[in-house]
Motif scaffolding. Structure first.
Motif, PDB file in Angstrom:
ATOM      1  N   SER A 111     -15.774  -4.210   1.217  1.00  0.00           N
ATOM      2  CA  SER A 111     -14.825  -3.445   0.403  1.00  0.00           C
ATOM      3  C   SER A 111     -13.669  -4.324  -0.073  1.00  0.00           C
ATOM      4  CB  SER A 111     -14.277  -2.256   1.198  1.00  0.00           C
ATOM      5  OG  SER A 111     -13.344  -1.521   0.426  1.00  0.00           O
ATOM      6  N   LEU A 112     -13.207  -5.225   0.790  1.00  0.00           N
ATOM      7  CA  LEU A 112     -12.136  -6.140   0.382  1.00  0.00           C
ATOM      8  C   LEU A 112     -12.558  -6.975  -0.819  1.00  0.00           C
ATOM      9  CD1 LEU A 112     -10.486  -7.764   3.542  1.00  0.00           C
ATOM     10  CD2 LEU A 112      -9.514  -6.082   1.982  1.00  0.00           C
ATOM     11  N   ILE A 113     -13.812  -7.389  -0.827  1.00  0.00           N
ATOM     12  CA  ILE A 113     -14.304  -8.243  -1.910  1.00  0.00           C
ATOM     13  C   ILE A 113     -14.521  -7.432  -3.181  1.00  0.00           C
ATOM     14  CG2 ILE A 113     -16.038  -9.940  -2.558  1.00  0.00           C
ATOM     15  CD1 ILE A 113     -14.474 -10.520   0.104  1.00  0.00           C
ATOM     16  N   LYS A 114     -15.190  -6.286  -3.041  1.00  0.00           N
ATOM     17  CA  LYS A 114     -15.638  -5.549  -4.227  1.00  0.00           C
ATOM     18  C   LYS A 114     -14.615  -4.533  -4.738  1.00  0.00           C
ATOM     19  CE  LYS A 114     -20.525  -6.147  -3.130  1.00  0.00           C
ATOM     20  NZ  LYS A 114     -21.847  -5.502  -2.886  1.00  0.00           N
ATOM     21  N   ASP A 115     -13.840  -3.937  -3.836  1.00  0.00           N
ATOM     22  CA  ASP A 115     -12.885  -2.902  -4.255  1.00  0.00           C
ATOM     23  C   ASP A 115     -11.453  -3.422  -4.360  1.00  0.00           C
ATOM     24  OD1 ASP A 115     -15.005  -1.087  -4.169  1.00  0.00           O
ATOM     25  OD2 ASP A 115     -14.649  -0.644  -2.053  1.00  0.00           O
ATOM     26  N   TRP A 116     -11.113  -4.385  -3.500  1.00  0.00           N
ATOM     27  CA  TRP A 116      -9.731  -4.889  -3.479  1.00  0.00           C
ATOM     28  C   TRP A 116      -9.611  -6.269  -4.132  1.00  0.00           C
ATOM     29  CZ3 TRP A 116      -5.670  -2.011  -1.160  1.00  0.00           C
ATOM     30  CH2 TRP A 116      -6.081  -0.826  -0.534  1.00  0.00           C
ATOM     31  N   HIS A 117     -10.734  -6.878  -4.523  1.00  0.00           N
ATOM     32  CA  HIS A 117     -10.783  -8.082  -5.353  1.00  0.00           C
ATOM     33  C   HIS A 117      -9.973  -9.251  -4.768  1.00  0.00           C
ATOM     34  CE1 HIS A 117     -12.137  -5.815  -9.217  1.00  0.00           C
ATOM     35  NE2 HIS A 117     -12.400  -5.091  -8.143  1.00  0.00           N
ATOM     36  N   ILE A 128      -4.306  -5.533  -5.520  1.00  0.00           N
ATOM     37  CA  ILE A 128      -4.152  -4.933  -4.193  1.00  0.00           C
ATOM     38  C   ILE A 128      -2.973  -3.963  -4.183  1.00  0.00           C
ATOM     39  CG2 ILE A 128      -3.563  -5.434  -1.774  1.00  0.00           C
ATOM     40  CD1 ILE A 128      -5.149  -8.068  -2.120  1.00  0.00           C
ATOM     41  N   ALA A 129      -1.850  -4.367  -4.789  1.00  0.00           N
ATOM     42  CA  ALA A 129      -0.672  -3.500  -4.821  1.00  0.00           C
ATOM     43  C   ALA A 129      -0.974  -2.184  -5.532  1.00  0.00           C
ATOM     44  CB  ALA A 129       0.484  -4.222  -5.513  1.00  0.00           C
ATOM     45  N   PRO A 138      -1.376   3.000   2.852  1.00  0.00           N
ATOM     46  CA  PRO A 138      -2.029   1.751   2.439  1.00  0.00           C
ATOM     47  C   PRO A 138      -2.379   0.845   3.616  1.00  0.00           C
ATOM     48  CG  PRO A 138       0.301   1.770   1.807  1.00  0.00           C
ATOM     49  CD  PRO A 138      -0.043   3.149   2.264  1.00  0.00           C
ATOM     50  N   PHE A 139      -1.588   0.921   4.680  1.00  0.00           N
ATOM     51  CA  PHE A 139      -1.878   0.093   5.855  1.00  0.00           C
ATOM     52  C   PHE A 139      -3.251   0.455   6.419  1.00  0.00           C
ATOM     53  CE2 PHE A 139      -1.822  -1.210  10.257  1.00  0.00           C
ATOM     54  CZ  PHE A 139      -1.138  -2.416  10.245  1.00  0.00           C
ATOM     55  N   GLN A 157       1.493 -11.039   1.650  1.00  0.00           N
ATOM     56  CA  GLN A 157       2.910 -11.141   1.312  1.00  0.00           C
ATOM     57  C   GLN A 157       3.111 -11.014  -0.193  1.00  0.00           C
ATOM     58  OE1 GLN A 157       6.235 -11.658   2.772  1.00  0.00           O
ATOM     59  NE2 GLN A 157       5.050 -10.471   4.239  1.00  0.00           N
ATOM     60  N   GLU A 158       2.222 -11.638  -0.975  1.00  0.00           N
ATOM     61  CA  GLU A 158       2.325 -11.504  -2.429  1.00  0.00           C
ATOM     62  C   GLU A 158       2.033 -10.066  -2.851  1.00  0.00           C
ATOM     63  OE1 GLU A 158       0.786 -14.346  -5.108  1.00  0.00           O
ATOM     64  OE2 GLU A 158       1.099 -16.062  -3.765  1.00  0.00           O
ATOM     65  N   ALA A 159       1.033  -9.451  -2.227  1.00  0.00           N
ATOM     66  CA  ALA A 159       0.722  -8.053  -2.540  1.00  0.00           C
ATOM     67  C   ALA A 159       1.892  -7.151  -2.158  1.00  0.00           C
ATOM     68  CB  ALA A 159      -0.548  -7.626  -1.798  1.00  0.00           C
ATOM     69  N   HIS A 160       2.532  -7.447  -1.031  1.00  0.00           N
ATOM     70  CA  HIS A 160       3.694  -6.675  -0.579  1.00  0.00           C
ATOM     71  C   HIS A 160       4.810  -6.717  -1.623  1.00  0.00           C
ATOM     72  CE1 HIS A 160       7.146  -5.409   1.794  1.00  0.00           C
ATOM     73  NE2 HIS A 160       7.687  -6.605   1.648  1.00  0.00           N
ATOM     74  N   ARG A 161       5.108  -7.898  -2.129  1.00  0.00           N
ATOM     75  CA  ARG A 161       6.169  -8.007  -3.137  1.00  0.00           C
ATOM     76  C   ARG A 161       5.824  -7.192  -4.389  1.00  0.00           C
ATOM     77  NH1 ARG A 161       6.369 -13.357  -1.030  1.00  0.00           N
ATOM     78  NH2 ARG A 161       4.925 -14.162  -2.593  1.00  0.00           N
ATOM     79  N   ASN A 162       4.564  -7.256  -4.803  1.00  0.00           N
ATOM     80  CA  ASN A 162       4.137  -6.470  -5.956  1.00  0.00           C
ATOM     81  C   ASN A 162       4.213  -4.976  -5.676  1.00  0.00           C
ATOM     82  OD1 ASN A 162       2.642  -8.076  -8.403  1.00  0.00           O
ATOM     83  ND2 ASN A 162       2.563  -9.257  -6.505  1.00  0.00           N
ATOM     84  N   TYR A 163       3.837  -4.592  -4.468  1.00  0.00           N
ATOM     85  CA  TYR A 163       3.865  -3.169  -4.102  1.00  0.00           C
ATOM     86  C   TYR A 163       5.290  -2.628  -4.092  1.00  0.00           C
ATOM     87  CZ  TYR A 163       2.968   1.070  -1.382  1.00  0.00           C
ATOM     88  OH  TYR A 163       2.887   2.376  -0.954  1.00  0.00           O
TER      89      TYR A 163
END
Length: 413
Positions: A111-117, A128-129, A138-139, A157-163
């Motif tokens: 799922s991480l690969i196909k849905d969350w890219h 991801i954000a 989301p956690f 961390q990058e996704a967190h900043r975007n979120y």
């Protein structure tokens, strides 16, 4: 060889690469070297270019237990060291993204690969954000998708900043659910630890909008209680996320906590001392707090006060003051009568004030000169204030008919 010395590991493996001598060198050695190498700046050096190619070429589905552990370790390293502009991140993604390779990790990450890219280096943090925003938790969603450390470094961390940026946009549009989303992300109820690195971004987003206005009481109670539960009382915590927050955010939470401290103090006092004087004093201090005049606040309780505070904290009707009823100092005065008193310590209009129960006079300290009061200590005594003399000595006011006028005048001059 120690992992703390990546270059020694790199030199040894590079020596073997050049000589072709691999006896007594195992997959665990290759894994240790690859992790140390990827976690340093060695991969950027020209002299180690061929070693980097060799390490990356070992990511492949040959089916051995050693290689599976190797690929799994480098997948985790990819997530932890992710940088959108990093050539190493790009090269790791290129190697890991083929299905035959990532399946060799043995991890449930489809799922991480196909849905969350997660392997789309340029867009993964934003993708991801956006997916996080679709979930109530989301956690949990990330955990269920195979992300072992949703609060981890690198990619998360990058996704967190975007979120945080996305939720801030929701909050600016008046969408109150954004507050709960941020709180549940940085301090998820289903997880034992709150986010540390980067938490200040979310805390600033939660607090800064209230610089010049107040949220309704339910929102204020929710934000205060969850942040104090997750990160401690910022008046007592000198490190961690609170130390990295903006001055604006800290002023807001201090203002809220001080108001709760004053309310909690007088709620305890109303149980410990039966006296008409407390209504007058409570009104003055709450009025000054409402005007933004009180910038510090703390209290010290007698033994009876501690018992009442603990009892009140367990009552559902006092949920709003839970944190204030559990954060206080102790009155350890020498005199037995003094030990029965409770003390309220405040900074009002740049002057320290010590208020007290029973017959304790209101002490108002000078605005200038040596500071004679230290807030947020664990213990205080009545004697330490009553017996102060000399430079910085406070004015002392007995509660009588003109008490409010006298104290207010002293504070405003």
């Amino acid at each position: 060889m120690s992992v703390s010395d990546p270059e020694k590991l790199a030199k040894e493996m590079d020596r073997r690469r050049k000589s072709g001598e691999w006896s007594d060198f195992y997959w665990k050695d290759a894994t240790q070297t690859a992790l140390a190498f990827a976690g340093s700046d060695l991969w950027e050096r020209r002299r180690y270019r061929k070693l980097l190619n060799l390490l990356l070429d070992q990511i492949g589905p040959n089916g051995t237990d050693g290689n599976r552990a190797y690929i799994r370790a480098l997948f985790r390293k990819y997530l932890a060291t992710f940088q959108s502009g990093s050539r190493l991140t790009v090269r790791l993604a290129e190697k890991l993204q083929s299905e035959e390779n990532w399946r060799e990790t043995g991890l449930p990450i489809e799922s991480l690969i196909k849905d969350w890219h997660v392997f789309e280096v340029k867009d993964a943090p934003r993708w991801i954000a956006n997916r996080m925003r679709e979930h109530k938790s989301p956690f949990t969603a990330l955990r269920n998708a195979g992300m072992e450390a949703p609060h981890g470094a690198g990619l998360m961390q990058e996704a967190h900043r975007n979120y945080v940026d996305l939720i801030k946009q929701e909050m600016r549009r008046g969408i109150d659910t954004g507050i709960m989303k941020l709180l549940d992300w940085i301090s998820p109820p289903e997880h034992e630890k709150s986010l540390d690195k980067g938490a200040e971004l979310a805390i600033d987003a939660l607090l800064e909008p209230w610089t010049r206005k107040e949220p309704d009481s339910a929102i204020k109670e929710l934000i205060t209680a969850r942040l104090v539960a997750g990160y401690g009382d910022p008046r007592l915590t000198q490190a961690g996320a609170w130390s990295r927050c903006s001055a604006t955010a800290r002023k807001v939470i201090f203002r809220w906590l001080i108001g709760d401290t004053i309310k909690a103090f007088f709620k305890v006092i109303s149980q410990v001392v039966e006296s008409h004087m407390w209504a007058d004093r409570r009104d003055l201090w709450l009025d000054l707090h409402g005007q933004g005049q009180i910038t510090e606040g703390w209290f010290a309780l007698s033994d009876a006060g501690v018992r009442y505070a603990d009892r009140l904290a367990r009552e559902p009707s006092n949920n709003e003051l839970q944190h204030a009823l559990r954060a206080y100092a102790r009155n350890v005065s020498c005199n037995s009568q003094d030990r029965q008193k409770c003390l309220l310590i405040m900074k009002v209009n740049d002057r320290w004030v010590v208020e007290g129960s029973h017959s304790f006079k209101t002490h108002v300290f000078p605005r200038t000169g040596e500071a004679r009061v230290t807030p947020y200590e664990d213990f205080y005594t009545c004697e330490q204030f009553r017996e102060m003399t000399g430079p910085g000595e406070p004015e002392r006011f007995v509660h009588h008919a003109n008490w409010r006028y006298s104290v207010f005048s002293a504070l405003m001059t």
